[in-house]
Structure formats: structure tokens, C-alpha cells
Scaffold this motif. Sequence first.
Motif, PDB file in Angstrom:
ATOM      1  N   TYR A 126      33.827 -35.155  37.386  1.00 42.70           N
ATOM      2  CA  TYR A 126      35.186 -35.252  37.310  1.00 42.70           C
ATOM      3  C   TYR A 126      35.883 -36.263  37.696  1.00 42.70           C
ATOM      4  CZ  TYR A 126      39.982 -33.734  39.041  1.00 42.70           C
ATOM      5  OH  TYR A 126      41.233 -33.694  38.832  1.00 42.70           O
ATOM      6  N   THR A 127      36.909 -36.636  36.853  1.00 42.94           N
ATOM      7  CA  THR A 127      37.595 -38.204  36.985  1.00 42.94           C
ATOM      8  C   THR A 127      38.916 -37.862  38.040  1.00 42.94           C
ATOM      9  OG1 THR A 127      36.814 -38.812  35.124  1.00 42.94           O
ATOM     10  CG2 THR A 127      38.480 -40.124  36.126  1.00 42.94           C
ATOM     11  N   VAL A 128      38.951 -38.574  38.810  1.00 47.51           N
ATOM     12  CA  VAL A 128      40.198 -38.427  40.049  1.00 47.51           C
ATOM     13  C   VAL A 128      41.285 -38.877  39.342  1.00 47.51           C
ATOM     14  CG1 VAL A 128      40.945 -38.907  42.274  1.00 47.51           C
ATOM     15  CG2 VAL A 128      38.575 -38.581  42.082  1.00 47.51           C
ATOM     16  N   LYS A 129      42.195 -38.155  39.396  1.00 43.78           N
ATOM     17  CA  LYS A 129      43.566 -38.368  38.882  1.00 43.78           C
ATOM     18  C   LYS A 129      44.315 -39.209  39.975  1.00 43.78           C
ATOM     19  CE  LYS A 129      44.128 -34.502  36.085  1.00 43.78           C
ATOM     20  NZ  LYS A 129      42.895 -33.723  36.182  1.00 43.78           N
ATOM     21  N   PRO A 130      45.174 -40.419  39.325  1.00 49.99           N
ATOM     22  CA  PRO A 130      46.164 -40.965  40.441  1.00 49.99           C
ATOM     23  C   PRO A 130      46.893 -40.336  41.301  1.00 49.99           C
ATOM     24  CG  PRO A 130      46.445 -41.961  37.906  1.00 49.99           C
ATOM     25  CD  PRO A 130      45.716 -40.666  38.029  1.00 49.99           C
TER      26      PRO A 130
END
Length: 314
Positions: A126-130
Amino acid sequence: MQATQSIWRAWGARAAVLAMAGLLVACASKHPPAEPVLQGPVPGAAQMGPPEPAAPGVPPSAAAQVQAQKEAQAAVEELEDGHEDEARALLRKAVNLDPNNKLAVSLLRQLNLDPVSLFGRESFSYTVKPGESLSRIAGHFMGDIYLFYGLARYNDIKVPKQVAGGQVIRVPGRAPAEEREPARSTVKPAPKSSRQAPTPVAPPAAVMPATPAVPVAPAVAASVPAVVPVPPAAEPAPAPAVDTAAAAKAKAEAQRQKLIEQHTQKARASLARQDLDGAIANWSKVLELDPGNDTARLERQKAIALKEKVKALK
């Protein structure tokens, strides 16, 4: 004569008795009798030290429950900063006050157990969102925002609040549908035939009778310009249409998530200050923005129950 001897014997016996009595008194003065041992509790002993813990099975008081929740919330802030030792001491206090405090028990499990044995080996990327936090990710995918520290240990993150947008982490469990990669097409293209299609042959032109050539004068041939066809100008490709509705929807969703996070933090801070009314109000706002938020519903019910117990004590 016999009477005189009897008198002397009587006086001798009396003197012997008096001597023995004096000897006993002297021994008693040198060796006083031992004090009696008291059986049972000594009166006033409770004032000599802290009271003993309550017997097992006795529910804690409402004040103890409020203080235990306050200690557990303070431990959450310490864990966000990566201070394990300070958080562990606060959680022990919370459990001593209220052994059934779910937040303290959960955080101690995340501190003491191996994260892989706690959550399992299956995970997804999972790529962390800003602007996104580990507690927000834990609440969305794992169903509890307070599992943030176990998620941090699962990814070997020492300070949970320092997670940044664009960082790739592993989330325990099976990836939900929106996070799965689209399935690749398994339809294979048709194989090309080794045989080539026959080249079409134009039909023979009709035989026309030969026309005699007409001589053209050189001056006339030079005056006729050659006509060169000019191709039409290519039209510019149309600019892609901007989906304003989708952009506005994404912006509104980001704003809603931001408000949910803000009211969640305010609710925690209010509970840490023992401001039960403030905690209830902020959890209610979270539920207005996200009616399916089970964590907010549970924490709001806890705060209402604690408020009723405190009111009953008054």
C-alpha cells in the motif's frame, strides 16, 4: 523442750519460704515476661501504608475507569512519538486501575507480541497518501485506529507519526478489491497463418483503339503550368475533456477524511483531559461524517457510560 524445737522449726520454714519468694522476685525483674502475640489485624495498620488492591472479581470504580482511560490515551501519544518505555509504564498503570480497559490491553499486546504472529504473514502493498497517518490506514483496512503501533512494528517503523506520503508499506491481511491489480487478459491472439492471401489481380483493361497523337506547339506547352494537388491541412487533435465532476468528488472526499481525522484527535485529547462532554461531541461529529465508523461509535458509548457513572457518584 519439745515446744521450743517446734517453734524453731516453724520459724525456719517461714524463713525458707520468704527466701524463695525473694529469689523469684529477683528472677522476674531480670527476665520480664514476653509480650503476648496478637492474632488478627492490628488496629490502625491501614494508616501505616497504601491500601491493599481490591480482591479479584471486584469491578473498578468509575473514577478508576476514567483514570485508566486517561493513562491509556497518554500512552497513545507516547507511542506516536516512538517512546515505548514511557508508554509501557503508563499502560501498566492503566491495567492496574482497570484490568478490563480494552485500549490498554490492546496496546500492551502490540508491544509484547511479535507483529507477524499477531497479524499473520499474509499482507499487501500500500502506498501512503499525502497527509495520511498509520492510525487512519489501520482504521480503514484493519478496523481499529488503535492498531497503528502494531502496523508500525509490522513495517519496522520506529516513529509512527513520521510516516510520509508516497511511502510504501505492507498492510496485514488480504487486499480489498480497490487495492488489487486488474486481472490481465488471458485471451491469446489468433495465430498468424503461414499461407499468404493471394494478391488480387486487376482485370485486364478494355482494349481501346489507338488515338493518334496531336502535336502541341512548344510555345503552348510551355505556357500550361503543371497542376500539383495540395493535401488538406490536418486538423488539431481535440484536447482531452477534464472530468470536473470526478475532481470535485475527490476533493470533497479528501476534505471529509481530513475532518474525520481532526475530530478523532480532538476526541482523544478531550478524553485525556477528562472532558467527557467534549469527547462525546467530537465522536458524534465523526459519526456524522462517517456513519459506519465502528471505532467512533464504541468510543462514544464508553464516554457516555463513564459520564453516567461519574454523575451517579456525585
